[in-house]
Design an enzyme around this catalytic site. Sequence first.
Site, PDB file in Angstrom:
ATOM      1  N   ARG A  86       0.866  -1.185   0.000  1.00  0.00           N
ATOM      2  CA  ARG A  86       0.000   0.000   0.000  1.00  0.00           C
ATOM      3  C   ARG A  86       0.900   1.232   0.000  1.00  0.00           C
ATOM      4  O   ARG A  86       1.831   1.305   0.806  1.00  0.00           O
ATOM      5  CB  ARG A  86      -0.868  -0.025   1.269  1.00  0.00           C
ATOM      6  CG  ARG A  86      -1.864   1.087   1.347  1.00  0.00           C
ATOM      7  CD  ARG A  86      -2.576   1.111   2.694  1.00  0.00           C
ATOM      8  NE  ARG A  86      -1.962   2.072   3.583  1.00  0.00           N
ATOM      9  CZ  ARG A  86      -2.570   2.589   4.656  1.00  0.00           C
ATOM     10  NH1 ARG A  86      -3.782   2.205   4.991  1.00  0.00           N
ATOM     11  NH2 ARG A  86      -1.960   3.472   5.414  1.00  0.00           N
ATOM     12  N   TYR A 123      -2.953  11.454   5.703  1.00  0.00           N
ATOM     13  CA  TYR A 123      -3.263  10.154   6.287  1.00  0.00           C
ATOM     14  C   TYR A 123      -2.179   9.135   5.907  1.00  0.00           C
ATOM     15  O   TYR A 123      -1.757   9.071   4.753  1.00  0.00           O
ATOM     16  CB  TYR A 123      -4.638   9.622   5.801  1.00  0.00           C
ATOM     17  CG  TYR A 123      -4.738   8.165   6.098  1.00  0.00           C
ATOM     18  CD1 TYR A 123      -4.930   7.741   7.415  1.00  0.00           C
ATOM     19  CD2 TYR A 123      -4.517   7.201   5.127  1.00  0.00           C
ATOM     20  CE1 TYR A 123      -4.927   6.395   7.734  1.00  0.00           C
ATOM     21  CE2 TYR A 123      -4.518   5.864   5.437  1.00  0.00           C
ATOM     22  CZ  TYR A 123      -4.716   5.469   6.737  1.00  0.00           C
ATOM     23  OH  TYR A 123      -4.688   4.139   7.058  1.00  0.00           O
ATOM     24  N   ASP A 132      -5.104   3.763   0.099  1.00  0.00           N
ATOM     25  CA  ASP A 132      -6.212   4.005   1.026  1.00  0.00           C
ATOM     26  C   ASP A 132      -6.624   5.475   0.952  1.00  0.00           C
ATOM     27  O   ASP A 132      -5.828   6.369   1.260  1.00  0.00           O
ATOM     28  CB  ASP A 132      -5.755   3.656   2.456  1.00  0.00           C
ATOM     29  CG  ASP A 132      -6.913   3.568   3.429  1.00  0.00           C
ATOM     30  OD1 ASP A 132      -8.033   3.996   3.078  1.00  0.00           O
ATOM     31  OD2 ASP A 132      -6.694   3.079   4.550  1.00  0.00           O
ATOM     32  N   HIS A 168      -9.186   6.583   2.697  1.00  0.00           N
ATOM     33  CA  HIS A 168      -9.593   6.813   4.087  1.00  0.00           C
ATOM     34  C   HIS A 168     -10.834   7.693   4.193  1.00  0.00           C
ATOM     35  O   HIS A 168     -10.873   8.664   4.956  1.00  0.00           O
ATOM     36  CB  HIS A 168      -8.436   7.364   4.923  1.00  0.00           C
ATOM     37  CG  HIS A 168      -8.354   6.734   6.284  1.00  0.00           C
ATOM     38  ND1 HIS A 168      -8.893   7.324   7.389  1.00  0.00           N
ATOM     39  CD2 HIS A 168      -7.852   5.561   6.693  1.00  0.00           C
ATOM     40  CE1 HIS A 168      -8.689   6.533   8.441  1.00  0.00           C
ATOM     41  NE2 HIS A 168      -8.067   5.445   8.041  1.00  0.00           N
ATOM     42  N   GLU A 207      -9.045   1.948  -1.648  1.00  0.00           N
ATOM     43  CA  GLU A 207      -9.740   1.567  -0.402  1.00  0.00           C
ATOM     44  C   GLU A 207     -10.545   2.731   0.163  1.00  0.00           C
ATOM     45  O   GLU A 207     -10.077   3.882   0.143  1.00  0.00           O
ATOM     46  CB  GLU A 207      -8.666   1.135   0.606  1.00  0.00           C
ATOM     47  CG  GLU A 207      -9.194   0.790   1.977  1.00  0.00           C
ATOM     48  CD  GLU A 207      -8.071   0.397   2.911  1.00  0.00           C
ATOM     49  OE1 GLU A 207      -7.019  -0.102   2.449  1.00  0.00           O
ATOM     50  OE2 GLU A 207      -8.223   0.613   4.131  1.00  0.00           O
ATOM     51  N   GLU A 252     -13.623  -1.488   6.695  1.00  0.00           N
ATOM     52  CA  GLU A 252     -12.869  -1.689   7.934  1.00  0.00           C
ATOM     53  C   GLU A 252     -13.611  -1.121   9.152  1.00  0.00           C
ATOM     54  O   GLU A 252     -13.317  -1.520  10.274  1.00  0.00           O
ATOM     55  CB  GLU A 252     -11.455  -1.115   7.839  1.00  0.00           C
ATOM     56  CG  GLU A 252     -11.390   0.385   7.720  1.00  0.00           C
ATOM     57  CD  GLU A 252      -9.968   0.915   7.608  1.00  0.00           C
ATOM     58  OE1 GLU A 252      -9.182   0.342   6.838  1.00  0.00           O
ATOM     59  OE2 GLU A 252      -9.655   1.891   8.300  1.00  0.00           O
ATOM     60  N   ARG A 280     -13.656  -5.570   3.766  1.00  0.00           N
ATOM     61  CA  ARG A 280     -12.578  -5.421   4.752  1.00  0.00           C
ATOM     62  C   ARG A 280     -13.039  -5.558   6.203  1.00  0.00           C
ATOM     63  O   ARG A 280     -12.256  -5.379   7.122  1.00  0.00           O
ATOM     64  CB  ARG A 280     -11.921  -4.036   4.560  1.00  0.00           C
ATOM     65  CG  ARG A 280     -11.012  -4.051   3.372  1.00  0.00           C
ATOM     66  CD  ARG A 280     -10.323  -2.747   3.136  1.00  0.00           C
ATOM     67  NE  ARG A 280      -9.606  -2.165   4.246  1.00  0.00           N
ATOM     68  CZ  ARG A 280      -8.467  -2.624   4.733  1.00  0.00           C
ATOM     69  NH1 ARG A 280      -7.908  -3.704   4.232  1.00  0.00           N
ATOM     70  NH2 ARG A 280      -7.889  -2.010   5.752  1.00  0.00           N
ATOM     71  N   GLU A 284      -4.263  -7.540   5.066  1.00  0.00           N
ATOM     72  CA  GLU A 284      -3.382  -6.423   5.443  1.00  0.00           C
ATOM     73  C   GLU A 284      -2.426  -6.878   6.547  1.00  0.00           C
ATOM     74  O   GLU A 284      -2.831  -7.563   7.491  1.00  0.00           O
ATOM     75  CB  GLU A 284      -4.242  -5.251   5.947  1.00  0.00           C
ATOM     76  CG  GLU A 284      -3.431  -4.024   6.321  1.00  0.00           C
ATOM     77  CD  GLU A 284      -4.316  -2.846   6.750  1.00  0.00           C
ATOM     78  OE1 GLU A 284      -5.521  -3.053   6.979  1.00  0.00           O
ATOM     79  OE2 GLU A 284      -3.786  -1.729   6.840  1.00  0.00           O
ATOM     80  N   TRP A 310     -11.914  11.736   8.888  1.00  0.00           N
ATOM     81  CA  TRP A 310     -10.489  11.429   8.985  1.00  0.00           C
ATOM     82  C   TRP A 310     -10.164  10.156   8.253  1.00  0.00           C
ATOM     83  O   TRP A 310     -10.945   9.248   8.173  1.00  0.00           O
ATOM     84  CB  TRP A 310     -10.057  11.282  10.466  1.00  0.00           C
ATOM     85  CG  TRP A 310      -8.623  10.854  10.522  1.00  0.00           C
ATOM     86  CD1 TRP A 310      -7.522  11.608  10.252  1.00  0.00           C
ATOM     87  CD2 TRP A 310      -8.152   9.540  10.822  1.00  0.00           C
ATOM     88  NE1 TRP A 310      -6.388  10.861  10.360  1.00  0.00           N
ATOM     89  CE2 TRP A 310      -6.745   9.585  10.705  1.00  0.00           C
ATOM     90  CE3 TRP A 310      -8.756   8.336  11.176  1.00  0.00           C
ATOM     91  CZ2 TRP A 310      -5.939   8.477  10.929  1.00  0.00           C
ATOM     92  CZ3 TRP A 310      -7.967   7.226  11.400  1.00  0.00           C
ATOM     93  CH2 TRP A 310      -6.565   7.307  11.276  1.00  0.00           C
TER      94      TRP A 310
HETATM   95  O1  KDG Z   1      -7.995   2.423  13.926  1.00  0.00           O
HETATM   96  C1  KDG Z   1      -8.021   2.929  12.630  1.00  0.00           C
HETATM   97  C2  KDG Z   1      -6.904   2.360  11.792  1.00  0.00           C
HETATM   98  O2  KDG Z   1      -6.852   0.969  11.908  1.00  0.00           O
HETATM   99  C3  KDG Z   1      -7.071   2.733  10.339  1.00  0.00           C
HETATM  100  O3  KDG Z   1      -6.948   4.110  10.217  1.00  0.00           O
HETATM  101  C4  KDG Z   1      -6.024   2.050   9.487  1.00  0.00           C
HETATM  102  O4  KDG Z   1      -7.182   2.643   7.502  1.00  0.00           O
HETATM  103  C5  KDG Z   1      -6.437   1.887   8.087  1.00  0.00           C
HETATM  104  C6  KDG Z   1      -5.895   0.750   7.354  1.00  0.00           C
HETATM  105  O5  KDG Z   1      -6.313   0.577   6.224  1.00  0.00           O
HETATM  106  O6  KDG Z   1      -5.089   0.025   7.904  1.00  0.00           O
HETATM  107 MG    MG Z   2      -7.973   1.715   5.712  1.00  0.00          MG
END
Ligand code: KDG
Ligand code: MG
Length: 402
Positions: free
Chosen positions: A147, A159, A210, A212, A236, A262, A283, A339, A402
Site C-alpha cells: 500500500r 493520512y 487508502d 480513508h 480503499e 474496515e 474489509r 493487510e 479522517w
Molecule cells: O484504527 C483505525 C486504523 O486501523 C485505520 O486508520 C487504518 O485505515 C487503516 C488501514 O487501512 O489500515
Molecule cells: Mg484503511
Amino acid sequence: MKITSARVIVCSPDRNFVTLRIETDEGVYGLGDATLNGRELAVASYLSEHIVPCLIGRDPFQTEDIWQYLYRGAYWRRGPVTMTAIAAVDVALWDIKGKALNTPVYNLLGGKSRDGVLVYTHANGGDIAETLDSVRRYQQQGYLAVRAQSGVPGVSSSYGVPKGGKSYEPAERGLPQESRWSTERYLNFAPSLFEKLRVEIGSDLHLLHDVHHRLTPIEAARLGKSLEPYHLFWMEDPCPAELQEGFELIRKHTVTPIATGEVFNSIWDTHDLIRNQWIDYIRMTIVHGGGITHARKTADFAALYHVRTGFHGATDLSPITMAAALHLGIAIHNFGIQEHMHHTTLTDEVFPHAYSFAEGYMYPGDAPGLGVDIDESLADRHPYQRAYLPVARKLDGTLTDW
Ligand code: KDG
Ligand code: MG
C-alpha cells in the site's frame, strides 16, 4: 467442558490492547482480542460488566449458540462496542476448541484452501521520492503487494504518513490530534504518485491505496478513473459507506477495484454493497465484526457475488486478530488479500505467536488453536494510556472525515 471464568486484560505495549481470557474446567484457556482503537475501555467494561457473568457454566464448543445469545439476546444489536465484545468471546472460544481438539483453528473452518496467505504492507513517505524508497524496501523484503501513501504538497499532514521519523501508528497518546485535508490538492496529486511508482517499479508489484473515507462518490469516481493506467489492486474506502448506494456511482465510472468495510461491524453493513457488486473486496475485520463466526458468514455471502476478502490488519488489531484472520484466510475459498501492518517488537513480545511471514505470504502456523499467547507479567508492566485517532479539518477549518 464448561467455562469457569473469564477476565479482561488491558495493556499498552507501545499501543493499547484489550484482551479477553476465557478459562475452562479442563484447564484449557482461550484468548480473544477486544481492541477498539480510541474506545478501548468501553469494550472492556461491556465485557466485564455485561458479558462475562453470562458465560460462566456454558459449553465453550457452542460457538453458534453463544454468538446468538450475545447478539439477539442483548436486544440491542450491532455497533462497534457490542460487536467487538462479541468477537472477543467468539475468537477465544474458537481458540479453546482448537486447543481441546489439538488442531489449528483453520482445520475447523474447512482446512487449508491454499499454501499461504497473500499479504500487503504499508509504504509511506513525506513525498513521492520517500514513498518510492519505502516501496522498494518492502519489495526487497519479499512483499508482493504494498500500500502506498504519500504526503500531499500544500497540506501539512496526510493520512498514513508518519511524523518525526517514527513508524506510522494511527492512534496517538493524549487527546485527539488535528490533521488537515484538501480534496482538490489530493486529487491533483495522487495520479502522479502512482505514475512514478509504475515507471520505477514496473508492473508486477501489486499496489494498493487508502483514500480513508475522504471523498464524495463523484470525486472518488474521478480518482479511480485517473488511476486506471496504474492498475491498482484496490482503491480503499473511497468515501464513507453509510450511504451504500453511493458506491454505485463510483462503479459506473471506473474499473479500479474497490475495497471497503474496515469500520463495518455487521453483515448488514455490507448487504447492498455486496449483492449489487458495487465493491470487490470486503474489509470488515474479525475483531470489530463479531468474530470468526460472523466473518465466515460474511465471506460466504460475499462469495456468491464475486467479492473477495481483504480484512483490515492495522496495528490496532492485536496479534490475536492477526492469527484469527490468517486461520480464516487460509481456509475460505474467496480469500483476496490480508493487510499486514507490523506490530512493534514489544507488542510481539507481549503476544508470542506461531504465525510467520516469508516471500510475500503469511502462515498461521500449526499450533493447536490460534497459536497466540499473552505474557501477562510483561503486559502488566505496560498499563493502559489514553489515546485517540486524529480528527481532520479542511483548509478552511471545517471538520471532515479522517
Ligand atoms: O484504527 C483505525 C486504523 O486501523 C485505520 O486508520 C487504518 O485505515 C487503516 C488501514 O487501512 O489500515
Ligand atoms: Mg484503511
